[in-house]
Design an enzyme around this catalytic site. Structure first.
Site, PDB file in Angstrom:
ATOM      1  CB  VAL A   1      -0.968  -0.002   1.198  1.00 12.01           C
ATOM      2  CG1 VAL A   1      -1.760   1.293   1.242  1.00 12.01           C
ATOM      3  CG2 VAL A   1      -1.914  -1.184   1.110  1.00 12.01           C
ATOM      4  CG  ASP A   2       3.345   2.640   3.362  1.00  6.41           C
ATOM      5  OD1 ASP A   2       2.412   3.450   3.461  1.00  6.41           O
ATOM      6  OD2 ASP A   2       3.901   2.129   4.348  1.00  6.41           O
TER       7      ASP A   2
END
Length: 398
Positions: free
Chosen positions: A169-170
């Site tokens: 996600v990051d």
């Protein structure tokens, strides 16, 4: 050779992962990226071990190469004045402060920065954005993986839901911010104006739901935990061999026929249970049992190459050290080295203006004095800013 983004000036106020990864993507391709850290430093400087010989953590080093490094106390008015002076010559600003922080300081995009610097492109990485039911809440990769449904689709019936093992996600949010910046810069060529880019972990995580979201919207279908298998494609899994596991992805009926042939059991492809992908999905367990039996005495490393040569997508399930030392990893230029620094390279390959490693990650505040001098501060003024804690060359002790 100059990178594709040579001449682009970027101020990177972000910390941890998503924002710094975005800044590194730009820096790898030639942008002049100045990383501005708070007095306590980017917290990933302490995320270790391991640390290199200079005391820089491997985590920090992985996402902060090719940047110049300064430190300012932006909580103080004079620190923000220094930032504004830097922004006068800047094309792109990246931040990942909690939403509302820049506005509280009087340097929000809508009210201040867009007026002072109309050509500035300002990208913000945040957890959920500034408004809406979750607006303003902090976001970290693992908890957004959970709240955006990624954990629910990862794992097996035996394991239950499991977090994806890399901060997907990051990283995807950093990539999306980078894409948004480049789009905004392209549009600026027409309009002459910058704009604000809102990149959130939540949106980026939801955008990764392929094919789960289309399946839900088309048929109301809720994903099931299938472990290493695929919900709508069979065989697409990994299987034990006499050594490490082997992953096989026979993506169509032709590839499945080739797989059956190479396994010495061509009649599998004519079995009514397995003739088409729809049949194979309906009889997944029976087929995977057959394949486990046929693969158990094979060698994953050699047989995966044999399958690939035969037109069947396959790969041995390698571990990280295997991958980093693999000849193809090196051939693709995916390991970069400079002055003792060694890390993964940039995946975006341009034919005339390739990315490269120009400088390894730096110690805290290494370029503070030089950067301030570039924007017109005298030696006396710089010394005063350092002495007063507005600009820093060493991490402020808690």
């Amino acid at each position: 050779m100059p990178g594709a983004l040579e001449g682009l000036k970027v101020i990177d106020l972000s910390r941890v992962l998503g924002g710094p990864y975005c800044g590194q993507m730009l820096a790898d391709h030639g942008a002049d990226v100045i990383k501005v850290e708070p007095p306590q430093g980017d917290e990933t400087r302490t995320w270790g071990p391991p640390f290199d010989k200079e005391g820089i953590s491997a985590y920090f080093a992985g996402i902060n190469r090719n940047k110049r490094t300064i430190a300012l106390d932006l909580s103080k008015t004079e620190g923000r004045d220094v930032l504004l002076k830097l922004l006068a010559e800047t094309d792109v600003l990246i931040d990942n402060f909690k939403t509302g922080t820049m506005e509280k300081w009087g340097i929000g995009y809508a009210d201040t920065l867009s007026e002072k610097f109309p050509r500035l492109v300002h990208a913000r990485v945040s957890g959920f954005g500034e408004d809406g039911p979750l607006g303003g809440f902090p976001g970290y990769d693992a908890m957004v993986q959970a709240s955006a449904g990624l954990v629910s689709v990862n794992g097996s019936p035996e394991s239950g839901p499991v977090r994806v093992g890399v901060p997907v996600v990051d990283l995807s949010t950093g990539m999306n911010a980078c894409i948004g910046i480049l789009m905004a810069l392209y549009e600026r060529n027409r309009s002459g104006k910058g704009q604000f880019i809102d990149a959130t972990l939540y949106d980026s995580a939801i955008a990764l739901h392929q094919p789960h979201a289309p399946n839900y919207f088309t048929a109301g279908q809720k994903p099931k935990l299938v472990g290493n298998s695929h919900g709508s494609l069979v065989p697409y899994s990994n299987f034990p061999t006499k050594g490490r596991n082997i992953a096989i992805a026979a993506g169509n009926d032709g590839q499945f026929r080739k797989l059956a042939q190479m396994l010495g059991k061509p009649e599998l492809a004519q079995d009514p249970r397995f003739k088409t992908n729809k049949d194979r999905v309906a009889h997944r367990l029976e087929l995977e049992a057959e394949l486990r039996e046929l693969l158990k005495d094979r060698d994953a490393d050699s047989f995966s190459i044999e399958l690939m040569k035969g037109g069947v997508p396959s790969g041995a399930v390698l571990e990280v050290p295997d991958v980093m030392e693999h000849p193809h990893t090196k051939h693709r230029g995916m390991v970069w080295e400079k002055d003792g620094y060694r890390n993964v390279g940039n995946p975006v390959k341009l034919s005339r203006t390739p990315a490269g490693v120009h400088s390894k990650p730096k110690k805290f505040g290494s370029d503070t004095k030089a950067v301030l001098a570039e924007v017109g501060y005298s030696a006396t003024e710089i010394d005063r800013l350092v002495a007063s804690g507005i600009a820093l060359t060493e991490i402020k002790k808690a």
